[in-house]
Design a protein around this motif. Sequence first.
Motif, PDB file in Angstrom:
ATOM      1  N   GLN A   1      48.051  44.221  42.896  1.00  0.00           N
ATOM      2  CA  GLN A   1      49.165  44.587  43.768  1.00  0.00           C
ATOM      3  C   GLN A   1      48.841  45.856  44.532  1.00  0.00           C
ATOM      4  N   VAL A   2      49.193  45.838  45.800  1.00  0.00           N
ATOM      5  CA  VAL A   2      49.122  47.041  46.622  1.00  0.00           C
ATOM      6  C   VAL A   2      50.547  47.391  47.019  1.00  0.00           C
ATOM      7  N   PRO A   3      50.790  48.633  47.373  1.00  0.00           N
ATOM      8  CA  PRO A   3      52.154  49.054  47.716  1.00  0.00           C
ATOM      9  C   PRO A   3      52.775  48.183  48.795  1.00  0.00           C
ATOM     10  N   ASP A   4      54.026  47.870  48.610  1.00  0.00           N
ATOM     11  CA  ASP A   4      54.839  47.119  49.568  1.00  0.00           C
ATOM     12  C   ASP A   4      54.428  45.664  49.703  1.00  0.00           C
ATOM     13  N   ARG A   5      53.621  45.180  48.778  1.00  0.00           N
ATOM     14  CA  ARG A   5      53.254  43.764  48.804  1.00  0.00           C
ATOM     15  C   ARG A   5      53.514  43.154  47.433  1.00  0.00           C
ATOM     16  N   GLU A   6      53.764  41.872  47.431  1.00  0.00           N
ATOM     17  CA  GLU A   6      54.048  41.158  46.191  1.00  0.00           C
ATOM     18  C   GLU A   6      52.776  41.058  45.340  1.00  0.00           C
ATOM     19  N   ARG A   7      52.976  41.068  44.051  1.00  0.00           N
ATOM     20  CA  ARG A   7      51.858  40.908  43.133  1.00  0.00           C
ATOM     21  C   ARG A   7      51.226  39.536  43.356  1.00  0.00           C
ATOM     22  N   GLU A   8      49.900  39.499  43.446  1.00  0.00           N
ATOM     23  CA  GLU A   8      49.228  38.234  43.721  1.00  0.00           C
ATOM     24  C   GLU A   8      48.236  37.896  42.616  1.00  0.00           C
ATOM     25  N   GLY A   9      48.120  36.600  42.351  1.00  0.00           N
ATOM     26  CA  GLY A   9      47.169  36.151  41.353  1.00  0.00           C
ATOM     27  C   GLY A   9      45.749  36.220  41.869  1.00  0.00           C
ATOM     28  N   VAL A  10      44.860  36.641  40.995  1.00  0.00           N
ATOM     29  CA  VAL A  10      43.444  36.772  41.350  1.00  0.00           C
ATOM     30  C   VAL A  10      42.609  35.728  40.622  1.00  0.00           C
ATOM     31  N   ALA A  11      42.779  35.669  39.311  1.00  0.00           N
ATOM     32  CA  ALA A  11      42.014  34.722  38.498  1.00  0.00           C
ATOM     33  C   ALA A  11      42.794  34.443  37.230  1.00  0.00           C
ATOM     34  N   ALA A  12      42.747  33.199  36.786  1.00  0.00           N
ATOM     35  CA  ALA A  12      43.474  32.789  35.590  1.00  0.00           C
ATOM     36  C   ALA A  12      42.572  31.942  34.713  1.00  0.00           C
TER      37      ALA A  12
ATOM     38  N   GLN B   1      49.618  47.649  31.581  1.00  0.00           N
ATOM     39  CA  GLN B   1      50.111  48.775  32.382  1.00  0.00           C
ATOM     40  C   GLN B   1      49.384  48.885  33.717  1.00  0.00           C
ATOM     41  N   GLY B   2      48.272  48.197  33.859  1.00  0.00           N
ATOM     42  CA  GLY B   2      47.526  48.209  35.113  1.00  0.00           C
ATOM     43  C   GLY B   2      46.360  49.170  35.088  1.00  0.00           C
ATOM     44  N   THR B   3      45.353  48.848  35.877  1.00  0.00           N
ATOM     45  CA  THR B   3      44.200  49.716  36.058  1.00  0.00           C
ATOM     46  C   THR B   3      43.827  49.698  37.539  1.00  0.00           C
ATOM     47  N   GLN B   4      43.608  50.874  38.100  1.00  0.00           N
ATOM     48  CA  GLN B   4      43.380  50.996  39.531  1.00  0.00           C
ATOM     49  C   GLN B   4      41.934  50.703  39.886  1.00  0.00           C
ATOM     50  N   VAL B   5      41.763  49.900  40.918  1.00  0.00           N
ATOM     51  CA  VAL B   5      40.442  49.630  41.483  1.00  0.00           C
ATOM     52  C   VAL B   5      40.457  50.093  42.933  1.00  0.00           C
ATOM     53  N   THR B   6      39.514  50.943  43.275  1.00  0.00           N
ATOM     54  CA  THR B   6      39.408  51.454  44.634  1.00  0.00           C
ATOM     55  C   THR B   6      37.999  51.193  45.147  1.00  0.00           C
ATOM     56  N   VAL B   7      37.905  50.505  46.278  1.00  0.00           N
ATOM     57  CA  VAL B   7      36.611  50.164  46.869  1.00  0.00           C
ATOM     58  C   VAL B   7      36.532  50.845  48.234  1.00  0.00           C
ATOM     59  N   SER B   8      35.545  51.689  48.397  1.00  0.00           N
ATOM     60  CA  SER B   8      35.383  52.409  49.660  1.00  0.00           C
ATOM     61  C   SER B   8      34.308  51.745  50.512  1.00  0.00           C
ATOM     62  N   SER B   9      34.491  51.878  51.815  1.00  0.00           N
ATOM     63  CA  SER B   9      33.535  51.249  52.742  1.00  0.00           C
ATOM     64  C   SER B   9      32.355  52.146  53.032  1.00  0.00           C
TER      65      SER B   9
ATOM     66  N   ASP C   1      39.707  44.609  48.260  1.00  0.00           N
ATOM     67  CA  ASP C   1      39.980  44.375  46.840  1.00  0.00           C
ATOM     68  C   ASP C   1      40.684  45.560  46.196  1.00  0.00           C
ATOM     69  N   THR C   2      40.821  46.650  46.933  1.00  0.00           N
ATOM     70  CA  THR C   2      41.502  47.833  46.411  1.00  0.00           C
ATOM     71  C   THR C   2      42.941  47.506  46.042  1.00  0.00           C
ATOM     72  N   ALA C   3      43.311  47.778  44.806  1.00  0.00           N
ATOM     73  CA  ALA C   3      44.648  47.460  44.312  1.00  0.00           C
ATOM     74  C   ALA C   3      44.782  47.934  42.873  1.00  0.00           C
ATOM     75  N   MET C   4      46.007  47.868  42.378  1.00  0.00           N
ATOM     76  CA  MET C   4      46.234  48.007  40.949  1.00  0.00           C
ATOM     77  C   MET C   4      46.094  46.615  40.349  1.00  0.00           C
ATOM     78  N   TYR C   5      45.269  46.508  39.326  1.00  0.00           N
ATOM     79  CA  TYR C   5      45.027  45.222  38.682  1.00  0.00           C
ATOM     80  C   TYR C   5      45.742  45.169  37.334  1.00  0.00           C
ATOM     81  N   TYR C   6      46.418  44.058  37.113  1.00  0.00           N
ATOM     82  CA  TYR C   6      47.186  43.849  35.894  1.00  0.00           C
ATOM     83  C   TYR C   6      46.721  42.575  35.202  1.00  0.00           C
ATOM     84  N   CYS C   7      46.703  42.607  33.882  1.00  0.00           N
ATOM     85  CA  CYS C   7      46.545  41.352  33.164  1.00  0.00           C
ATOM     86  C   CYS C   7      47.915  40.922  32.637  1.00  0.00           C
ATOM     87  N   ALA C   8      48.077  39.633  32.537  1.00  0.00           N
ATOM     88  CA  ALA C   8      49.338  39.053  32.094  1.00  0.00           C
ATOM     89  C   ALA C   8      49.043  37.858  31.202  1.00  0.00           C
TER      90      ALA C   8
END
Length: 123
Positions: free
Chosen positions: A39-50, A115-123, A89-96
Amino acid sequence: QVQLVESGGGSVQAGGSLRLSCVVSGYTLRTYCMTWFRQVPDREREGVAAICTEATTTYADDVKGRFTISRDNANNTLYLQMDSLKPEDTAMYYCAADSYTDLPFDFRDYRFWGQGTQVTVSS
């Protein structure tokens, strides 16, 4: 009490890799779906992999071929190997986790979250 604890996030340059881990306690990793969302701010949580019962896996289109989800039942741990990372891919990543669902990317189907873990990818 079910607890999910993520780790492994951090900052990396584009093209790099990270591996996220999610340790699950109080819940049996047998008949279920376990999913990574982001999830990124102001956007809905999205599934990445299940990964669900019978080890069926599902990936979002934009991570196919770059991310790999896996589980270690003996250690009650879920992993997400992320390669060829991009700035988007920068976002807070959550497992559920929850019982099996036919819609593993519908975040409303999950009762148990980390609780989430932050991933930040710089260009």
